[in-house]
Motif scaffolding. Structure first.
Motif, PDB file in Angstrom:
ATOM      1  N   ILE A 140      -8.434  -1.961  -5.157  1.00  0.00           N
ATOM      2  CA  ILE A 140      -9.601  -1.138  -5.467  1.00  0.00           C
ATOM      3  C   ILE A 140      -9.288   0.353  -5.512  1.00  0.00           C
ATOM      4  CG2 ILE A 140     -11.921  -0.503  -4.668  1.00  0.00           C
ATOM      5  CD1 ILE A 140     -12.127  -3.302  -3.448  1.00  0.00           C
ATOM      6  N   ILE A 141      -8.307   0.802  -4.734  1.00  0.00           N
ATOM      7  CA  ILE A 141      -8.026   2.238  -4.650  1.00  0.00           C
ATOM      8  C   ILE A 141      -6.664   2.590  -5.245  1.00  0.00           C
ATOM      9  CG2 ILE A 141      -7.757   4.217  -3.099  1.00  0.00           C
ATOM     10  CD1 ILE A 141      -9.623   2.807  -1.138  1.00  0.00           C
ATOM     11  N   ILE A 142      -5.598   2.033  -4.669  1.00  0.00           N
ATOM     12  CA  ILE A 142      -4.236   2.429  -5.067  1.00  0.00           C
ATOM     13  C   ILE A 142      -3.924   2.001  -6.503  1.00  0.00           C
ATOM     14  CG2 ILE A 142      -1.798   2.332  -4.500  1.00  0.00           C
ATOM     15  CD1 ILE A 142      -3.528   3.683  -2.394  1.00  0.00           C
ATOM     16  N   GLY A 143      -4.240   0.742  -6.836  1.00  0.00           N
ATOM     17  CA  GLY A 143      -3.939   0.234  -8.175  1.00  0.00           C
ATOM     18  C   GLY A 143      -4.543   1.064  -9.291  1.00  0.00           C
ATOM     19  N   PRO A 144      -5.853   1.318  -9.253  1.00  0.00           N
ATOM     20  CA  PRO A 144      -6.467   2.141 -10.302  1.00  0.00           C
ATOM     21  C   PRO A 144      -5.870   3.543 -10.394  1.00  0.00           C
ATOM     22  CG  PRO A 144      -8.162   0.939  -9.127  1.00  0.00           C
ATOM     23  CD  PRO A 144      -6.875   0.696  -8.388  1.00  0.00           C
ATOM     24  N   VAL A 154       0.837  -1.199   0.000  1.00  0.00           N
ATOM     25  CA  VAL A 154       0.000   0.000   0.000  1.00  0.00           C
ATOM     26  C   VAL A 154       0.874   1.253   0.000  1.00  0.00           C
ATOM     27  CG1 VAL A 154      -1.642   1.365   1.334  1.00  0.00           C
ATOM     28  CG2 VAL A 154      -1.986  -1.094   1.088  1.00  0.00           C
ATOM     29  N   LEU A 155       1.893   1.273   0.861  1.00  0.00           N
ATOM     30  CA  LEU A 155       2.781   2.442   0.960  1.00  0.00           C
ATOM     31  C   LEU A 155       3.546   2.660  -0.346  1.00  0.00           C
ATOM     32  CD1 LEU A 155       4.231   1.973   4.571  1.00  0.00           C
ATOM     33  CD2 LEU A 155       2.482   3.601   3.809  1.00  0.00           C
ATOM     34  N   PHE A 156       4.012   1.572  -0.953  1.00  0.00           N
ATOM     35  CA  PHE A 156       4.743   1.684  -2.213  1.00  0.00           C
ATOM     36  C   PHE A 156       3.834   2.204  -3.318  1.00  0.00           C
ATOM     37  CE2 PHE A 156       6.722  -0.406  -6.033  1.00  0.00           C
ATOM     38  CZ  PHE A 156       7.850   0.400  -6.050  1.00  0.00           C
TER      39      PHE A 156
END
Length: 230
Positions: A142-146, A57-59
């Motif tokens: 759902i959030i970071i990837g997109p 998540v941090l990366f």
């Protein structure tokens, strides 16, 4: 004569430039889930699951920030106050993508094979414990990837392709987005290209990345997961 030579040299430099940018973006986006790959370690403990998923998540946040800063320096805004008409465009594109994948799924029928990308994802999710690790994985997907994918593909790559004309600017990121997900057959290529075309259409119509990000997030949330293929 010399004028044509100079134009050729200039075009060659631009071609090398866009290829370099493309390769860098493919490497960056491919690395965004590097810590999730550690979930495949045999007999991984809960503490390590929390550590790796949290680091992922941090990366991802770091990659998003770097890409966002790049676009901001070029005065390209990603977000705006919510526009309901543009929101409908995003949701409409999501529904059309789902319809397209549904039609393809039934058209190919028994010929459908799960992509390597999806198989790895399924295996990772199967090893994730409930609780914090699963929460971090869902945040990444759902959030970071997109956010990361839209910033780099339909943000940076879209911007850097502008010197080759509007058509190339729209098509090139669309193809590279599909390519980076590793399609292995016609069905998988068709799925990824339908999705990528939908995201690009949202980007072109709304002029903002936030709505394309929303469309991709909805795809990640949607079921069945076999049609998501991401």
């Amino acid at each position: 004569m010399f004028g044509n030579r100079e134009k050729f040299i200039e075009k060659s430099k631009q071609g090398v430039g866009i290829l370099t940018v493309t390769i860098l973006i493919v490497i960056i986006v491919s690395c965004q889930g590097i810590f999730l790959g550690c979930l495949l370690i045999p007999r991984i403990t809960l503490l390590l699951q929390i550590s790796f998923t949290g680091l992922n998540v941090l990366f991802g946040v770091l990659l998003a920030y770097v890409g966002y800063s790049y676009l901001l320096r070029r005065q390209i805004t990603i977000f705006e106050r919510l526009n309901w008409k543009k929101l409908l465009v995003s949701v409409g594109a999501f529904l059309l993508v789902l319809l397209g994948t549904y039609v393809l799924h039934h058209f190919f029928g028994k010929q459908v094979e799960t992509s390597d990308n999806q198989e790895i994802l399924d295996e990772m999710l199967g090893r994730v414990s409930q609780g914090l690790p699963l929460f971090f994985v869902q945040v990444s997907m759902i959030i970071i990837g997109p956010i990361v994918e839209e910033i780099y593909f339909r943000g940076i790559l879209f911007y850097e392709s502008r010197m080759f004309g509007t058509i190339f600017q729209a098509i090139w990121p669309t193809i590279i987005f599909a390519l980076v997900h590793g399609p292995a057959n016609l069905y998988q290529w068709s799925i990824y290209l339908i999705m990528s075309t939908g995201f690009m259409a949202v980007r072109l119509i709304t002029k903002k990345l936030q709505y394309a990000i929303l469309t991709l997030s909805l795809i990640h949330i949607s079921e069945p997961t076999r049609l998501r293929c991401i």
